[in-house]
Design a protein around this motif. Structure first.
Motif, short mmCIF file in Angstrom:
data_model
loop_
_atom_site.label_atom_id
_atom_site.label_comp_id
_atom_site.label_asym_id
_atom_site.label_seq_id
_atom_site.Cartn_x
_atom_site.Cartn_y
_atom_site.Cartn_z
N ALA A 39 6.15 -3.59 0.48
CA ALA A 39 5.79 -2.81 1.66
C ALA A 39 6.47 -1.45 1.56
O ALA A 39 7.48 -1.30 0.88
N THR B 142 7.94 1.72 4.05
CA THR B 142 8.31 2.12 5.40
C THR B 142 8.74 3.59 5.40
O THR B 142 9.14 4.12 4.37
N VAL C 98 4.84 1.19 8.83
CA VAL C 98 4.70 0.33 7.66
C VAL C 98 3.41 0.83 7.00
O VAL C 98 2.32 0.55 7.46
N PHE D 23 1.47 -2.84 3.17
CA PHE D 23 2.00 -4.20 3.31
C PHE D 23 1.11 -5.13 2.51
O PHE D 23 -0.02 -5.40 2.90
N CYS E 155 11.02 -5.05 6.98
CA CYS E 155 10.46 -3.76 7.39
C CYS E 155 10.96 -3.37 8.78
O CYS E 155 11.42 -2.24 9.01
N CYS F 195 1.27 0.34 12.11
CA CYS F 195 0.70 -0.05 10.83
C CYS F 195 -0.81 0.06 10.93
O CYS F 195 -1.40 -0.49 11.87
#
Length: 181
Positions: free
Chosen positions: A80, A82, A98, A101, A120, A134
Protein backbone atom coordinates in the motif's frame (compact mmCIF):
# COMPACT_ATOMS: atom_id res chain seq x y z
CA UNK A 1 12.05 -16.32 21.27
CA UNK A 2 9.39 -16.70 18.60
CA UNK A 3 8.82 -14.47 15.63
CA UNK A 4 5.61 -13.60 13.90
CA UNK A 5 4.66 -15.45 10.73
CA UNK A 6 2.70 -12.43 9.51
CA UNK A 7 3.36 -8.72 9.83
CA UNK A 8 3.27 -5.34 8.12
CA UNK A 9 6.11 -2.84 7.86
CA UNK A 10 7.55 0.00 5.80
CA UNK A 11 8.77 -1.29 2.43
CA UNK A 12 12.49 -1.54 1.74
CA UNK A 13 14.22 -1.17 -1.64
CA UNK A 14 14.86 -4.93 -1.50
CA UNK A 15 11.05 -5.43 -1.67
CA UNK A 16 10.83 -3.79 -5.12
CA UNK A 17 10.80 -7.01 -7.14
CA UNK A 18 8.07 -8.53 -5.00
CA UNK A 19 5.94 -5.38 -5.19
CA UNK A 20 6.31 -5.26 -8.99
CA UNK A 21 5.33 -8.93 -9.29
CA UNK A 22 2.24 -8.43 -7.10
CA UNK A 23 1.27 -5.33 -9.06
CA UNK A 24 1.53 -7.16 -12.39
CA UNK A 25 -0.45 -10.19 -11.10
CA UNK A 26 -3.14 -7.84 -9.81
CA UNK A 27 -3.26 -5.96 -13.10
CA UNK A 28 -3.63 -9.31 -14.92
CA UNK A 29 -6.74 -10.02 -12.84
CA UNK A 30 -8.10 -6.49 -13.31
CA UNK A 31 -7.35 -6.04 -17.01
CA UNK A 32 -7.37 -9.65 -18.27
CA UNK A 33 -6.63 -10.01 -21.96
CA UNK A 34 -6.02 -6.26 -22.33
CA UNK A 35 -2.93 -6.33 -20.07
CA UNK A 36 -0.28 -7.34 -22.64
CA UNK A 37 -1.32 -4.53 -24.98
CA UNK A 38 -1.42 -2.01 -22.11
CA UNK A 39 2.06 -3.02 -20.96
CA UNK A 40 3.47 -2.98 -24.50
CA UNK A 41 2.11 0.48 -25.30
CA UNK A 42 3.62 1.85 -22.08
CA UNK A 43 6.89 -0.07 -22.39
CA UNK A 44 6.43 -1.76 -19.01
CA UNK A 45 7.94 -5.11 -18.10
CA UNK A 46 8.61 -6.65 -14.71
CA UNK A 47 12.32 -5.70 -14.49
CA UNK A 48 11.56 -2.07 -15.43
CA UNK A 49 8.69 -1.89 -12.97
CA UNK A 50 10.87 -3.41 -10.22
CA UNK A 51 13.61 -0.86 -10.93
CA UNK A 52 11.10 2.01 -10.75
CA UNK A 53 9.90 0.70 -7.38
CA UNK A 54 13.50 0.29 -6.16
CA UNK A 55 14.27 3.91 -6.99
CA UNK A 56 11.06 5.16 -5.36
CA UNK A 57 11.63 3.12 -2.21
CA UNK A 58 15.27 4.23 -1.96
CA UNK A 59 14.34 7.92 -2.30
CA UNK A 60 10.72 8.62 -1.32
CA UNK A 61 9.43 11.93 -2.73
CA UNK A 62 8.77 13.27 0.79
CA UNK A 63 8.83 12.08 4.39
CA UNK A 64 5.07 11.52 4.68
CA UNK A 65 4.86 9.39 1.53
CA UNK A 66 5.42 5.75 2.42
CA UNK A 67 5.11 2.32 0.89
CA UNK A 68 4.03 -0.39 3.31
CA UNK A 69 4.08 -4.15 2.82
CA UNK A 70 2.33 -7.09 4.43
CA UNK A 71 4.42 -10.20 4.94
CA UNK A 72 3.70 -13.90 5.27
CA UNK A 73 6.90 -15.23 6.81
CA UNK A 74 9.50 -13.40 4.74
CA UNK A 75 7.39 -13.04 1.57
CA UNK A 76 5.77 -9.76 0.54
CA UNK A 77 2.08 -10.56 -0.12
CA UNK A 78 0.54 -7.07 -0.29
CA UNK A 79 1.52 -3.43 -0.53
CA UNK A 80 0.00 0.00 0.00
CA UNK A 81 1.02 3.62 -0.46
CA UNK A 82 0.20 6.37 2.03
CA UNK A 83 0.73 10.11 2.03
CA UNK A 84 -1.02 13.46 1.95
CA UNK A 85 -4.25 13.48 -0.05
CA UNK A 86 -3.84 15.19 -3.41
CA UNK A 87 -7.47 15.89 -4.31
CA UNK A 88 -8.35 19.54 -5.07
CA UNK A 89 -10.79 19.57 -2.12
CA UNK A 90 -8.27 17.99 0.29
CA UNK A 91 -6.47 19.72 3.14
CA UNK A 92 -2.97 18.21 2.76
CA UNK A 93 -2.21 18.91 6.41
CA UNK A 94 -5.33 17.06 7.67
CA UNK A 95 -6.27 14.60 4.90
CA UNK A 96 -4.14 11.52 4.28
CA UNK A 97 -4.60 9.06 1.45
CA UNK A 98 -4.16 5.38 0.87
CA UNK A 99 -3.16 5.85 -2.75
CA UNK A 100 -2.71 2.17 -3.56
CA UNK A 101 -3.89 -0.93 -1.74
CA UNK A 102 -3.10 -4.26 -3.37
CA UNK A 103 -3.12 -7.79 -1.99
CA UNK A 104 -1.66 -10.49 -4.21
CA UNK A 105 -4.62 -12.24 -5.87
CA UNK A 106 -3.55 -15.64 -4.51
CA UNK A 107 -3.16 -14.28 -0.96
CA UNK A 108 -6.58 -12.76 -0.32
CA UNK A 109 -8.59 -13.93 2.66
CA UNK A 110 -5.55 -14.59 4.86
CA UNK A 111 -5.78 -11.45 6.97
CA UNK A 112 -2.98 -9.68 5.13
CA UNK A 113 -5.25 -6.88 3.94
CA UNK A 114 -6.53 -6.24 7.47
CA UNK A 115 -2.99 -6.00 8.87
CA UNK A 116 -1.91 -3.78 6.01
CA UNK A 117 -4.93 -1.49 6.35
CA UNK A 118 -4.28 -1.12 10.08
CA UNK A 119 -0.63 -0.28 9.32
CA UNK A 120 -1.83 2.37 6.82
CA UNK A 121 -4.19 3.91 9.39
CA UNK A 122 -1.49 3.86 12.10
CA UNK A 123 1.04 5.44 9.74
CA UNK A 124 -1.36 8.19 8.66
CA UNK A 125 -2.22 8.92 12.32
CA UNK A 126 1.45 9.16 13.28
CA UNK A 127 1.94 11.54 10.37
CA UNK A 128 -0.71 13.82 11.90
CA UNK A 129 -3.61 13.29 9.53
CA UNK A 130 -7.17 13.50 10.92
CA UNK A 131 -8.92 11.79 8.00
CA UNK A 132 -7.97 9.18 5.42
CA UNK A 133 -9.35 8.74 1.91
CA UNK A 134 -9.00 6.00 -0.68
CA UNK A 135 -10.18 5.99 -4.29
CA UNK A 136 -11.71 2.66 -5.35
CA UNK A 137 -12.80 1.51 -8.79
CA UNK A 138 -16.59 1.63 -8.78
CA UNK A 139 -16.66 -1.94 -10.11
CA UNK A 140 -14.29 -3.30 -7.43
CA UNK A 141 -16.90 -4.70 -5.07
CA UNK A 142 -14.27 -6.72 -3.18
CA UNK A 143 -12.07 -3.78 -2.15
CA UNK A 144 -15.03 -1.49 -1.55
CA UNK A 145 -16.70 -4.16 0.62
CA UNK A 146 -13.46 -4.75 2.52
CA UNK A 147 -13.02 -1.04 3.27
CA UNK A 148 -16.66 -0.44 4.23
CA UNK A 149 -16.48 -3.50 6.48
CA UNK A 150 -13.52 -1.83 8.19
CA UNK A 151 -15.55 1.32 8.83
CA UNK A 152 -14.78 3.39 5.74
CA UNK A 153 -17.66 5.01 3.88
CA UNK A 154 -18.34 6.97 0.71
CA UNK A 155 -18.03 10.73 1.02
CA UNK A 156 -19.96 11.50 -2.18
CA UNK A 157 -16.94 12.21 -4.39
CA UNK A 158 -16.43 10.36 -7.66
CA UNK A 159 -14.19 10.71 -10.66
CA UNK A 160 -13.52 9.15 -14.04
CA UNK A 161 -9.97 8.40 -15.16
CA UNK A 162 -9.28 7.97 -18.87
CA UNK A 163 -6.36 6.07 -20.34
CA UNK A 164 -3.70 7.96 -22.30
CA UNK A 165 -5.51 7.46 -25.61
CA UNK A 166 -8.90 8.33 -24.15
CA UNK A 167 -10.28 4.97 -25.34
CA UNK A 168 -11.30 3.60 -21.97
CA UNK A 169 -12.07 5.07 -18.59
CA UNK A 170 -12.39 3.85 -15.03
CA UNK A 171 -15.02 5.24 -12.69
CA UNK A 172 -13.94 5.59 -9.08
CA UNK A 173 -15.61 6.51 -5.79
CA UNK A 174 -13.84 7.96 -2.80
CA UNK A 175 -14.14 6.33 0.61
CA UNK A 176 -13.02 7.96 3.84
CA UNK A 177 -12.60 7.36 7.54
CA UNK A 178 -11.79 9.49 10.56
CA UNK A 179 -8.37 8.88 12.08
CA UNK A 180 -9.06 10.65 15.35
CA UNK A 181 -11.28 9.46 18.17
Amino acid sequence: MTTSDVSARVAWPADAGSIAAIQLRSWAVRYGDRLPALLDERGIDEPALAEAWRQTLARPPEARRRALVALAHDRVVAFALTGPATDPDADPSADGEVAEFTVAPDETGGGHGSRLLQACVDTLRVDGFARAVCWVDASDDTLRGFLTGAGWGPDGASRELADDAGDESVKQVRLHTALTD
